[in-house]
Design a protein around this motif. Structure first.
Motif, PDB file in Angstrom:
ATOM      1  N   GLY A  76      -0.631 -10.270   4.917  1.00  0.00           N
ATOM      2  CA  GLY A  76      -1.890 -10.313   5.661  1.00  0.00           C
ATOM      3  C   GLY A  76      -2.911  -9.355   5.072  1.00  0.00           C
ATOM      4  O   GLY A  76      -4.081  -9.702   4.887  1.00  0.00           O
ATOM      5  N   ALA A  77      -2.446  -8.155   4.749  1.00  0.00           N
ATOM      6  CA  ALA A  77      -3.356  -7.135   4.225  1.00  0.00           C
ATOM      7  C   ALA A  77      -3.951  -7.581   2.892  1.00  0.00           C
ATOM      8  O   ALA A  77      -5.152  -7.450   2.666  1.00  0.00           O
ATOM      9  CB  ALA A  77      -2.617  -5.812   4.057  1.00  0.00           C
ATOM     10  N   TYR A  78      -3.110  -8.130   2.014  1.00  0.00           N
ATOM     11  CA  TYR A  78      -3.622  -8.542   0.705  1.00  0.00           C
ATOM     12  C   TYR A  78      -4.524  -9.766   0.811  1.00  0.00           C
ATOM     13  O   TYR A  78      -5.471  -9.893   0.035  1.00  0.00           O
ATOM     14  CB  TYR A  78      -2.466  -8.785  -0.274  1.00  0.00           C
ATOM     15  CG  TYR A  78      -2.121  -7.542  -1.054  1.00  0.00           C
ATOM     16  CD1 TYR A  78      -1.218  -6.623  -0.564  1.00  0.00           C
ATOM     17  CD2 TYR A  78      -2.732  -7.275  -2.277  1.00  0.00           C
ATOM     18  CE1 TYR A  78      -0.918  -5.468  -1.270  1.00  0.00           C
ATOM     19  CE2 TYR A  78      -2.436  -6.128  -2.985  1.00  0.00           C
ATOM     20  CZ  TYR A  78      -1.529  -5.230  -2.478  1.00  0.00           C
ATOM     21  OH  TYR A  78      -1.245  -4.088  -3.177  1.00  0.00           O
ATOM     22  N   VAL A  79      -4.228 -10.671   1.744  1.00  0.00           N
ATOM     23  CA  VAL A  79      -5.114 -11.830   1.923  1.00  0.00           C
ATOM     24  C   VAL A  79      -6.509 -11.332   2.282  1.00  0.00           C
ATOM     25  O   VAL A  79      -7.508 -11.713   1.662  1.00  0.00           O
ATOM     26  CB  VAL A  79      -4.576 -12.780   3.019  1.00  0.00           C
ATOM     27  CG1 VAL A  79      -5.647 -13.775   3.441  1.00  0.00           C
ATOM     28  CG2 VAL A  79      -3.351 -13.519   2.517  1.00  0.00           C
ATOM     29  N   ALA A 260      -4.065  -7.809   8.075  1.00  0.00           N
ATOM     30  CA  ALA A 260      -5.457  -8.045   7.698  1.00  0.00           C
ATOM     31  C   ALA A 260      -6.361  -6.977   8.312  1.00  0.00           C
ATOM     32  O   ALA A 260      -7.263  -6.446   7.659  1.00  0.00           O
ATOM     33  CB  ALA A 260      -5.889  -9.434   8.157  1.00  0.00           C
ATOM     34  N   MET A 261      -6.063  -6.636   9.576  1.00  0.00           N
ATOM     35  CA  MET A 261      -6.872  -5.624  10.256  1.00  0.00           C
ATOM     36  C   MET A 261      -6.688  -4.252   9.613  1.00  0.00           C
ATOM     37  O   MET A 261      -7.630  -3.477   9.478  1.00  0.00           O
ATOM     38  CB  MET A 261      -6.492  -5.566  11.735  1.00  0.00           C
ATOM     39  CG  MET A 261      -6.924  -6.777  12.521  1.00  0.00           C
ATOM     40  SD  MET A 261      -8.717  -6.944  12.606  1.00  0.00           S
ATOM     41  CE  MET A 261      -9.131  -7.850  11.172  1.00  0.00           C
ATOM     42  N   PHE A 262      -5.444  -3.999   9.197  1.00  0.00           N
ATOM     43  CA  PHE A 262      -5.152  -2.738   8.524  1.00  0.00           C
ATOM     44  C   PHE A 262      -6.001  -2.613   7.254  1.00  0.00           C
ATOM     45  O   PHE A 262      -6.603  -1.572   6.984  1.00  0.00           O
ATOM     46  CB  PHE A 262      -3.658  -2.690   8.192  1.00  0.00           C
ATOM     47  CG  PHE A 262      -3.237  -1.561   7.311  1.00  0.00           C
ATOM     48  CD1 PHE A 262      -3.150  -0.276   7.806  1.00  0.00           C
ATOM     49  CD2 PHE A 262      -2.913  -1.780   5.981  1.00  0.00           C
ATOM     50  CE1 PHE A 262      -2.752   0.772   6.995  1.00  0.00           C
ATOM     51  CE2 PHE A 262      -2.508  -0.734   5.168  1.00  0.00           C
ATOM     52  CZ  PHE A 262      -2.433   0.537   5.679  1.00  0.00           C
ATOM     53  N   ALA A 263      -6.058  -3.711   6.481  1.00  0.00           N
ATOM     54  CA  ALA A 263      -6.804  -3.692   5.220  1.00  0.00           C
ATOM     55  C   ALA A 263      -8.275  -3.389   5.473  1.00  0.00           C
ATOM     56  O   ALA A 263      -8.876  -2.566   4.783  1.00  0.00           O
ATOM     57  CB  ALA A 263      -6.646  -5.020   4.492  1.00  0.00           C
TER      58      ALA A 263
END
Lengths: 382, 309
Positions: A76-79, A260-263
């Motif tokens: 999710g983070a990399y996306v 994703a939110m973390f990123a």
């Protein structure tokens, strides 16, 4: 939720309202009393709550031990990171795929969830017909493999930028407002940490609602059936393989959202953030809090998230005072405590700190049997 | 061709170490149907304790020859790891023998973390170089190079494995182990002390783990507190490849995995034109694990066992 008469309904409503107000003012109270770092900590705690609730679906509901859960967080983070940073933009320029970049949040989040979910199915499908312990070790390996690929996919084509990670990730922008800018409403200044807090809170509540709805749904009951007795569940006509895959995909997609939110929150991702120990930390949150019980899992997430923060504030000054030098690293001590907590909880209170009734009954089945046997013996002699 | 033989030799050396560790997994699994996650950490402990013991021994100033120092260090490390193995079973697995399956798996992870963090506390989180005490004169072998150390590792591993197989087949304890793995309840009725047999299984497995740990340290020239995870994962893969619960299978699986990994990593770079390098080596073990689980979950030498409800 289980209000029977009007009065208790009213009490419940008032209770909910008070709780909502507390949650709404929490970042400001914390910022005023404990300082700004604690607003940030609050945001990160929300991310961990989301992660723990995702893993709770896999471990708590379906009883499948996933030791590589952080991989979905990483996906999710990399996306998010790749679609919202200059890194991929240069590569996509002139290929006709520029539309992939800078998509609105309401598109990127489901996309991150979907990608993580696909990875969940990919991981689950070869292993789910096997016994639980194989699954555990395969997921463990899978988590490492995802990290290895992120570390090494900087050549031949530089996709993940290797160990340096992806930086300059754009913050979330919602309703045309970028979260990096403060916003003033009614004379109150909402800075980015505040805005992220409300966004994360909304997502966490959404995940909680989905979790609650899932729990009593047909799928949720199928998960419980599989957890309690897989063969019996199969005999009752449950397609165990598909239902397990669904658990994996669901859990993974929650992880993807929070990744994703973390990123976007950090503005930077690197493989370093997704090591095995992170998976173990999230697992410890679920196990310690009470597998399969949403309030328990939230409690576990908050408790374990707070431990290192508190340890840092206590252990280092204490060492400075007593020994004059820093012998023990608080991070080290934290993992040691988590390991001990995992063992201790399983030995003494396998249902966790705040268990659901059902889970408690399940884990103490033998005690009951023993008690029943003792009672029968008593009756026979009496 | 020289490269091929060289990789074959390297693979054989690494593989015989994997085989020793895989025996520890497979013995416990055969008897308790439990994956002892902490076994990789035992291997790490064996290596780290030996390094510390060697530095203590060489500090005495007697001037012992290198191989004697290593053997001395190992003789200190083996009883300690055996004790750790014994305590692990007693504390974390025995109380949960009748609990749902998830419970001992979670304590096993807990133990593994605790051991690793204790090691970090004692030795700090840096790689330690393994003292250069053993002879490694190179020998020419069909155009490839094999060192004294590599020969010693392979021969020693084979001797130990033969000894273990002999023990399981010929001695009273071995017979008791086989009986307990077939049917615990019936073995108990026949007068086998089940708890003793299970404890001994952990003790022996941990001893083998310590020896394997020293071999890993000597072969790569270093050891570190977090090394247990990868080596444990690979040895587990070896055990699954051979058919978990089957001693001969663990040996075959270990050696096979070592060779696959070594030859694969050696040719990955040239075959893909340098696109995928040997830094993907660790992925081989995992691929093997997935493929075995998909196509032949019982492993190469394992019998198909029905799932116990």
């Amino acid at each position: 939720m289980f209000a029977i008469n009007k009065q208790s309904k009213a009490t419940a409503f008032i209770g909910m309202a008070i709780f909502a107000v507390v949650l709404a003012v929490l970042p400001f109270v914390m910022g005023a009393t404990l300082g700004n770092t604690w607003i940030r900590n609050l945001d990160l705690a929300m991310l961990y709550i989301m992660l723990a609730l995702g893993l709770n679906i896999v471990v708590g509901y379906a009883g499948l031990l996933d030791l590589g859960y952080i991989a979905f967080y990483a996906v999710g983070a990399y996306v998010y990171a790749l679609l919202n940073s200059p890194h991929l933009a240069g590569m996509l320029a002139g290929t006709g795929f520029e539309w992939l970049l800078h998509m609105p949040l309401l598109v990127v989040l489901p996309l991150a969830a979907l990608m993580a979910g696909i990875f969940g199915v990919l991981l689950g499908s070869p292993t789910l017909k096997l016994r639980g312990d194989y699954l555990a070790i395969v997921t463990l390996g899978f988590g490492e493999i995802v990290r290895l690929f992120m570390n090494n996919l900087d050549r031949p084509i530089n996709i993940t930028n290797g160990p340096q990670g992806v930086n300059l990730i754009e913050p979330v922008s919602l309703f045309g407002h970028k979260f990096s800018q403060a916003i003033t409403v009614f004379g109150i200044e909402f800075r980015n940490v505040h805005l992220y807090y409300y966004l994360f809170l909304a997502l966490a509540i959404l995940i909680i609602i989905v979790s609650i709805r899932l729990q009593s749904s047909r799928i949720g009951r199928a998960w419980v059936a599989i957890r309690e007795d897989e063969i019996a569940a199969q005999a009752m006509g449950i397609n165990t393989r598909n239902v397990k895959l669904l658990a994996f995909a669901m859990g993974a997609s929650f992880g993807g959202v929070s990744g994703a939110m973390f990123a976007s929150f950090q503005g930077f991702v690197s493989p370093e953030s997704f090591i095995l120990m992170e998976s173990i930390v999230v697992l410890a949150m679920v196990v310690l809090g009470g597998m399969g019980h949403i309030p328990g899992v939230i409690l576990g997430a908050i408790l374990l998230f707070l431990t290192p923060e508190v340890l840092r504030d206590v252990v280092n000054p204490l060492q400075d005072k007593l020994l004059g030098e820093r012998v023990v690293n608080p991070e080290n001590l934290r993992m040691l405590l988590f390991g001990l907590a995992l063992i201790f909880v399983m030995l003494v209170r396998p249902e966790g700190l705040w268990p659901s009734k059902r889970r408690k009954a399940e884990l103490h089945e033998q005690d009951e049997e023993a008690a029943a046997a003792a009672a029968a013996k008593e009756a026979a002699h009496g | 061709m020289d490269i091929f033989i060289q990789q074959l030799i390297n693979g054989l050396v690494v593989g015989s170490i994997y085989a020793l560790i895989a025996l520890g997994y497979t013995m416990v699994y055969g008897i308790l149907q439990l994956i002892n996650f902490a076994h990789g950490e035992i291997v790490m402990m064996g290596a780290m304790i030996t390094i510390s013991a060697i530095s203590v021994l060489s500090a005495t100033g007697v001037g012992l020859p290198g191989p004697v120092l290593v053997i001395g260090g190992l003789l200190i490390a083996i009883p300690i790891t055996m004790l750790i193995g014994f305590v692990i079973e007693r504390v974390a697995y025995r109380p949960l023998r009748k609990a749902p399956r998830l419970a001992p798996l979670i304590t096993a992870i807990g133990i593994s973390i605790v051991l690793q963090q204790i090691a970090v506390l004692i030795w700090k989180n840096n790689p330690r170089s393994f003292p250069d005490l053993l002879p490694h004169d190179p020998h020419n072998f069909f155009g490839a190079v094999i060192t004294d150390l590599q020969i010693v590792i392979v021969v020693l591993a084979i001797l130990i494995m033969a000894g273990l197989l002999l023990m399981v087949e010929k001695t009273k304890l071995g017979r008791a182990m086989r009986a307990v793995s077939m049917n615990q309840a019936v073995a108990g009725l026949m007068g086998v002390n089940i708890n003793y047999v299970i404890s001994m299984t952990f003790v022996i497995g941990s001893g083998l783990g310590a020896i394997a740990g020293v071999m890993v340290g000597a072969n790569y020239g270093l050891a570190y507190p977090t090394m247990g995870f990868m080596i444990g994962l690979k040895a587990f893969t070896a055990a699954v490849l051979g058919g978990i619960g089957n001693l001969g299978g663990a040996v075959a699986g270990g050696i096979l995995l070592g060779i696959i990994e070594s030859v694969g990593a050696g040719y990955l770079g040239p075959l893909t034109g340098g696109v995928l390098g040997s830094h993907y080596q660790d992925i081989f073990a995992f691929m093997v694990l997935i493929l075995v689980l998909v196509f032949r979950p019982s492993g190469l030498l394992g019998e198909r066992v029905a799932e116990r409800a």
